[in-house]
Design an enzyme around this catalytic site. Structure first.
Site, PDB file in Angstrom:
ATOM      1  N   LYS A 295       0.835  -1.198   0.000  1.00 58.98           N
ATOM      2  CA  LYS A 295       0.000   0.000   0.000  1.00 58.98           C
ATOM      3  C   LYS A 295       0.870   1.248   0.000  1.00 58.98           C
ATOM      4  O   LYS A 295       1.975   1.264   0.529  1.00 58.98           O
ATOM      5  CB  LYS A 295      -0.911   0.011   1.230  1.00 58.98           C
TER       6      LYS A 295
ATOM      7  N   GLN B  86      -0.753 -11.915  11.075  1.00 56.73           N
ATOM      8  CA  GLN B  86      -1.177 -11.909   9.677  1.00 56.73           C
ATOM      9  C   GLN B  86       0.085 -11.837   8.824  1.00 56.73           C
ATOM     10  O   GLN B  86       1.179 -11.664   9.368  1.00 56.73           O
ATOM     11  CB  GLN B  86      -2.030 -10.677   9.424  1.00 56.73           C
TER      12      GLN B  86
ATOM     13  N   ASP C 131      -3.269  -5.929   1.340  1.00 57.38           N
ATOM     14  CA  ASP C 131      -1.860  -6.345   1.373  1.00 57.38           C
ATOM     15  C   ASP C 131      -1.599  -7.409   2.430  1.00 57.38           C
ATOM     16  O   ASP C 131      -0.445  -7.724   2.720  1.00 57.38           O
ATOM     17  CB  ASP C 131      -0.961  -5.121   1.608  1.00 57.38           C
TER      18      ASP C 131
ATOM     19  N   ASP D 298      -2.797  -6.546  17.647  1.00 61.03           N
ATOM     20  CA  ASP D 298      -3.565  -5.992  16.538  1.00 61.03           C
ATOM     21  C   ASP D 298      -4.849  -6.786  16.291  1.00 61.03           C
ATOM     22  O   ASP D 298      -4.805  -8.008  16.105  1.00 61.03           O
ATOM     23  CB  ASP D 298      -2.659  -6.055  15.300  1.00 61.03           C
ATOM     24  N   ASN D 299      -5.982  -6.100  16.307  1.00 62.41           N
ATOM     25  CA  ASN D 299      -7.268  -6.726  15.973  1.00 62.41           C
ATOM     26  C   ASN D 299      -7.489  -8.127  16.553  1.00 62.41           C
ATOM     27  O   ASN D 299      -7.748  -9.075  15.817  1.00 62.41           O
ATOM     28  CB  ASN D 299      -7.432  -6.813  14.449  1.00 62.41           C
TER      29      ASN D 299
ATOM     30  N   GLU E  91      -6.084  -4.358  21.042  1.00 58.58           N
ATOM     31  CA  GLU E  91      -6.538  -3.258  20.186  1.00 58.58           C
ATOM     32  C   GLU E  91      -7.754  -3.762  19.433  1.00 58.58           C
ATOM     33  O   GLU E  91      -7.676  -4.251  18.308  1.00 58.58           O
ATOM     34  CB  GLU E  91      -5.436  -2.833  19.197  1.00 58.58           C
TER      35      GLU E  91
END
Lengths: 483, 483
Positions: free
Chosen positions: B232, B292, B327, B363-364, B392
């Site tokens: 990105k 991820q 991405d 993250d998430n 988060e």
């Protein structure tokens, strides 16, 4: 690392539920149980959530889909139309096809190429068809073989969802609801000593008057033979004058015990006639269950093992501090012979059920074991789900509430001591707008044979009107609380 | 009728407790756990109630007597002075000797004959002496043999109570409390992309400035090599210009994956040096755990079984609706090969723990399985009880709270969207004055790399001052809430 827990979905904050499911909540015939919960998973899969319920004697469960109210809150309700107990629970699972369907619609709206998505959907439909039978299986197979955008609609999604894979479903624990007669929720009680009319035959004459005033229940303090030893006289005098009848709670003499009728009131036949006469005018008779004995009761002689004997060969008389009941022996519920005692006490109730009685006001249950009441009430209500047990426990709130949770269908309250607007508002808010309403049914006595509040002693007619008004207001509030 | 349940005493309404004991509550080092409950029995027996607790690695329990606060409410507190988990519970039993003692005092005050009562008391003391040993046993035996009114006092009662018969004691279920470092309760975080300074070596220069501003934690978004496929560009552009670094969350390239450092930031040694330098000035380094992969990550090639492949041979990119991360490939946590995947993900954390890191911003987490996090956090914190995991999860409240319950030590919040006095009051009341305070530790970010509220965009200096003030006010409120 052992096996993964299969459950994908979290089910929490379930209502109604008492003490992690330890106790049943209460409803009456014809009401509904509205089951709510927070139900959610990780990711963005669509969920399917159902309430499953069955009447306790039935084997098959009924399933109803829960409605998503937003913010992971779900709700469904079911009717209870039989007396007894129902079992209910929640089951929830991921519905991958519905997830796929929602994603597909999003992609179509965004004009994306959905060729691969249709392939994925077709595989899911094929798998669903293998879990289905008959016409549904054929429809799913057909859809799987020829899946095009225009085939995908709400109907297909609903069909596929019906056969969603449930092996990783989350199952909540089973909860119970006791369904009582409507009179458990609201009824108006008329308490009188039968002796005030004379005999049971004499009492038949006042039944029409009591019925006409709008009462539903006619409650007698104990109707059994009264002991002579340490018989109490007027105004709690520790010695009775000759001819004084004594306290009806000092049960048992040579004329009989808990399964007998005081000879001055008549015979068992007279009592049965009275019950039938009352029923014919819409009145239920309630009896007083007082689990204690006069020293003259045959139990004392025949079952000394049911009492606690002091080293000097006496039995300590009963007390409900600060009240002393010198004319009464309490049972020793902790006796090693508790099984025979408990069976006999249950049998007393069964005897009066056979005489036509369905409602029992229980004397001082808080001085007897909790597990005894829980066992006896449950056992009797399995055979006679229309029974109503009223707990007369003037004690601390935790204990009053605990007795209601473990089975008592109605309870005496602090109403006698709640007379100002502030006191009434605060108390009834607690009773009707908190969890208490799920298990505690207040029976609002303004006074009892041994409690007469100063408010009524000195308040005159206005006080009586205020008390009657509170009753009516309370009925209205309970209706409002359920709306 | 089977055996009677032995428990005489009801223990209910225990606090602190989460979801019937399913999850531990949270404390930090040096705090106390105040345990409260409603504890009562039937009749008027005296109760003895204790809180029993032990550190999870210890076998022996410590007992502390609970204080009766009135109306059946009891309380005791214990300190937690080690990181890790403690187990606590309540045990309560009838104390017949104390009951006898209280009754005796009442009878003495009423000038009653207590000869028989003393006989009963002596029998109890004799039984107690058989449960005691050594000097206590001898004292009880002696008292039993020669019991007179003047021998009966508080000291004898306390001695006899110590040996009360506990076979019918009620035992509550075991509950747990996780004890975290003090920084889990309050710490101030400075988030920066190391690239903003240059390399890790360059970043060492700003450490004193960050420390001097009063920060405790220096948090880096992901420091790993970044993929090239679908990289990105600026402002979420779906294609990167040459020379643009890409999103640090698109982890993995030929330069390495989650256990490597981006070559433009330096080497692993440079990172370790940085961590040590920060520590020497009182700053902890926090890393970003983003589970991820970029399509270029070696995991994709080496472990295709860890991803979900579409029929056309592609992997669906990650999303946190409405955000699309073209991405990034998400892991397939439901893969049959989940064990190897989970072990590797845990191993990533262990790798960075070995580099000196103790704090991880995750993250998430709400797009990954709950049971994965619960397992991994628990497992890692058993070995390293000083770890802090920050969740988060910008999602619905049930899910944010659930992640906190299952183990996250801190959590992002809605603070960014709570700007008015009313919003702040309502939100912080929920966070500090409800059960939420037992398990959810808010880490109040005003903004993040991909969230910048209009209030800060347009509010100017006053808005920044208000945000800083809210932080300080929140710290004060948390202190008040614990008083």
């Amino acid at each position: 690392m052992s096996e993964r827990p299969p459950e994908r979905v979290v089910i929490r904050g379930v209502k109604p539920e008492l003490e992690c499911g330890r106790f049943p909540v209460k409803r009456v015939l014809g009401e509904t149980v509205a089951v709510e919960a927070d139900i959610f998973s990780y990711g963005h899969d669509a969920l399917e959530c159902v309430v499953r319920y069955r009447y306790e004697d039935d084997e098959l469960w009924t399933e109803i889909s829960m409605e998503a109210l937003g913010n992971d809150h779900w709700r469904a309700q079911f009717p209870v139309d039989k007396l007894g107990q129902y079992i209910y629970t929640i089951t929830a699972w991921i519905d991958p096809f519905r997830t796929w369907y929602q994603d597909l619609l999003t992609r179509i709206r965004a004009d994306q190429d959905v060729t691969v998505d249709l392939q994925i959907g077709a595989e899911m439909l094929k798998a669903a068809s293998e879990r289905a039978m008959g016409a549904d299986a054929r429809k799913l197979q057909h859809a799987a073989r020829h899946l095009r955008i225009e085939d995908v609609d709400d109907r297909l999604a609903a069909l596929a969802s019906r056969y969603a894979e449930r092996s990783r479903a989350s199952h909540y624990r089973e909860l119970r609801v006791t369904v009582d007669p409507i009179r458990a929720r609201f009824s108006t009680w008329y308490e009188m000593f039968p002796r005030s009319c004379g005999t049971f035959k004499d009492c038949e004459r006042i039944i029409p008057e009591v019925a006409e005033m709008g009462f539903d229940v006619l409650y007698f303090p104990p109707i059994h033979p009264i002991g002579r030893t340490h018989r109490k006289g007027k105004n709690n005098s520790r010695e009775a004058e000759p001819g004084e009848p004594g306290s009806p709670w000092a049960i048992g003499s040579k004329e009989g015990g808990h399964k007998a009728v005081h000879p001055e009131l008549g015979t068992l036949d007279d009592f049965r006639r009275f019950v039938a006469a009352a029923k014919s005018l819409g009145l239920e008779v309630a009896l007083d269950l007082a689990y204690q004995c006069s020293p003259d009761h045959s139990y004392v002689r025949e079952h000394p093992e049911w009492f606690r004997w002091r080293p000097d060969g006496t039995v300590q008389y009963a007390e409900n501090p600060p009240k002393k009941y010198e004319d009464i022996y309490p049972f020793e519920f902790e006796t090693p012979h508790w099984r025979s005692l408990w069976e006999e006490l249950k049998n007393i109730v069964e005897f009066w059920i056979d005489q036509g009685v369905r409602i029992f006001r229980v004397d001082n249950p808080h001085t007897k074991p909790f597990d005894f009441w829980e066992w006896m009430i449950r056992d009797l209500k399995k055979k006679h789900p229309d029974l109503i047990f009223l707990s007369e426990a003037f004690t601390r709130p935790n204990i009053m509430y605990h007795l209601a949770k473990l089975g008592f269908n109605q309870s005496y309250t602090y109403f006698t001591w709640r007379n100002t607007k502030h006191e009434l508002t605060e108390y009834f808010t607690e009773l009707t707008r908190t969890e208490v309403a799920e298990f505690f049914r207040p029976n609002l006595w303004t006074n009892t044979p041994d409690i007469l509040h100063e408010y009524l002693q000195r308040g005159g007619r206005p006080a009586f009107m205020a008390r009657a008004g509170s009753h009516a207001w309370r009925k209205l509030r309970r209706i409002w609380a359920r709306l």
